[in-house]
Design a protein around this motif. Structure first.
Motif, mmCIF file in Angstrom:
data_model
loop_
_atom_site.group_PDB
_atom_site.id
_atom_site.type_symbol
_atom_site.label_atom_id
_atom_site.label_comp_id
_atom_site.label_asym_id
_atom_site.label_seq_id
_atom_site.Cartn_x
_atom_site.Cartn_y
_atom_site.Cartn_z
ATOM 1 N N VAL A 11 0.839 -1.205 0.000
ATOM 2 C CA VAL A 11 0.000 0.000 0.000
ATOM 3 C C VAL A 11 0.871 1.251 0.000
ATOM 4 O O VAL A 11 0.611 2.193 -0.758
ATOM 5 C CB VAL A 11 -0.977 -0.015 1.201
ATOM 6 C CG1 VAL A 11 -1.649 1.333 1.370
ATOM 7 C CG2 VAL A 11 -2.007 -1.117 1.031
ATOM 8 N N ASN A 12 1.901 1.276 0.829
ATOM 9 C CA ASN A 12 2.788 2.440 0.870
ATOM 10 C C ASN A 12 3.457 2.684 -0.482
ATOM 11 O O ASN A 12 3.594 3.835 -0.920
ATOM 12 C CB ASN A 12 3.840 2.290 1.962
ATOM 13 C CG ASN A 12 3.278 2.475 3.349
ATOM 14 O OD1 ASN A 12 2.201 3.034 3.528
ATOM 15 N ND2 ASN A 12 3.987 1.982 4.351
ATOM 16 N N THR A 13 3.859 1.623 -1.162
ATOM 17 C CA THR A 13 4.501 1.741 -2.469
ATOM 18 C C THR A 13 3.508 2.240 -3.520
ATOM 19 O O THR A 13 3.831 3.121 -4.321
ATOM 20 C CB THR A 13 5.091 0.389 -2.909
ATOM 21 O OG1 THR A 13 6.102 0.006 -1.975
ATOM 22 C CG2 THR A 13 5.684 0.464 -4.300
ATOM 23 N N ASN A 14 2.307 1.687 -3.524
ATOM 24 C CA ASN A 14 1.332 2.002 -4.574
ATOM 25 C C ASN A 14 0.541 3.284 -4.338
ATOM 26 O O ASN A 14 0.122 3.928 -5.300
ATOM 27 C CB ASN A 14 0.357 0.844 -4.751
ATOM 28 C CG ASN A 14 1.027 -0.387 -5.314
ATOM 29 O OD1 ASN A 14 2.009 -0.282 -6.040
ATOM 30 N ND2 ASN A 14 0.517 -1.549 -4.977
ATOM 31 N N TYR A 15 0.308 3.641 -3.070
ATOM 32 C CA TYR A 15 -0.602 4.758 -2.765
ATOM 33 C C TYR A 15 0.000 5.813 -1.840
ATOM 34 O O TYR A 15 -0.655 6.802 -1.550
ATOM 35 C CB TYR A 15 -1.890 4.226 -2.120
ATOM 36 C CG TYR A 15 -2.601 3.221 -2.987
ATOM 37 C CD1 TYR A 15 -3.383 3.636 -4.066
ATOM 38 C CD2 TYR A 15 -2.478 1.868 -2.745
ATOM 39 C CE1 TYR A 15 -4.020 2.714 -4.872
ATOM 40 C CE2 TYR A 15 -3.114 0.936 -3.548
ATOM 41 C CZ TYR A 15 -3.880 1.365 -4.610
ATOM 42 O OH TYR A 15 -4.503 0.454 -5.407
ATOM 43 N N GLY A 16 1.179 5.578 -1.308
ATOM 44 C CA GLY A 16 1.749 6.476 -0.326
ATOM 45 C C GLY A 16 1.291 6.068 1.076
ATOM 46 O O GLY A 16 0.686 5.021 1.266
ATOM 47 N N ALA A 17 1.541 6.912 2.038
ATOM 48 C CA ALA A 17 1.272 6.596 3.446
ATOM 49 C C ALA A 17 -0.195 6.834 3.812
ATOM 50 O O ALA A 17 -0.504 7.529 4.782
ATOM 51 C CB ALA A 17 2.193 7.402 4.339
#
Length: 109
Positions: A11-17
């Motif tokens: 999720v962090n990689t694809n959408y940010g934090a």
């Protein structure tokens, strides 16, 4: 490297934090849950991967009773569906319009 950690990293990689900071977790007989400021990661017993929900879809899912509500467990993470963001569940699906924040839930018949 747990399924939950892999889900958070994905999720962090694809959408940010978008999930925010971790706030704790709990285990039930059916799943483990990692709670965050703005979302949740759930790992159902026997599943191949943990799934994350956040924002309007996560809020609606939580308000209807998490996996015990009519939507049940998520079948995937949130994804783009035209102008909407969608997540599919055992009992239907939910969409959110990122421009307006409006969330719509469709239960399976």
């Amino acid at each position: 490297d747990t399924k939950t950690t892999r889900a958070v990293d994905r999720v962090n990689t694809n959408y940010g934090a978008v999930l925010g900071e971790p706030r704790g977790g709990l285990n039930t007989g059916d799943a483990s849950y990692a709670l965050f400021d703005n979302g949740i990661v759930m790992d159902a017993i026997g599943s191949s991967e943990a799934r994350a929900l956040w924002g309007g879809i996560g809020d609606v899912w939580a308000a209807q009773g998490f996996d015990l509500g009519p939507l049940g467990m998520p079948l995937n993470e949130q994804y783009n569906d035209g102008d909407l963001v969608r997540a599919d569940f055992e009992g239907g699906y939910a969409t959110v319009n990122p421009a307006t924040g409006e969330v719509d839930v469709k239960l399976a018949e």
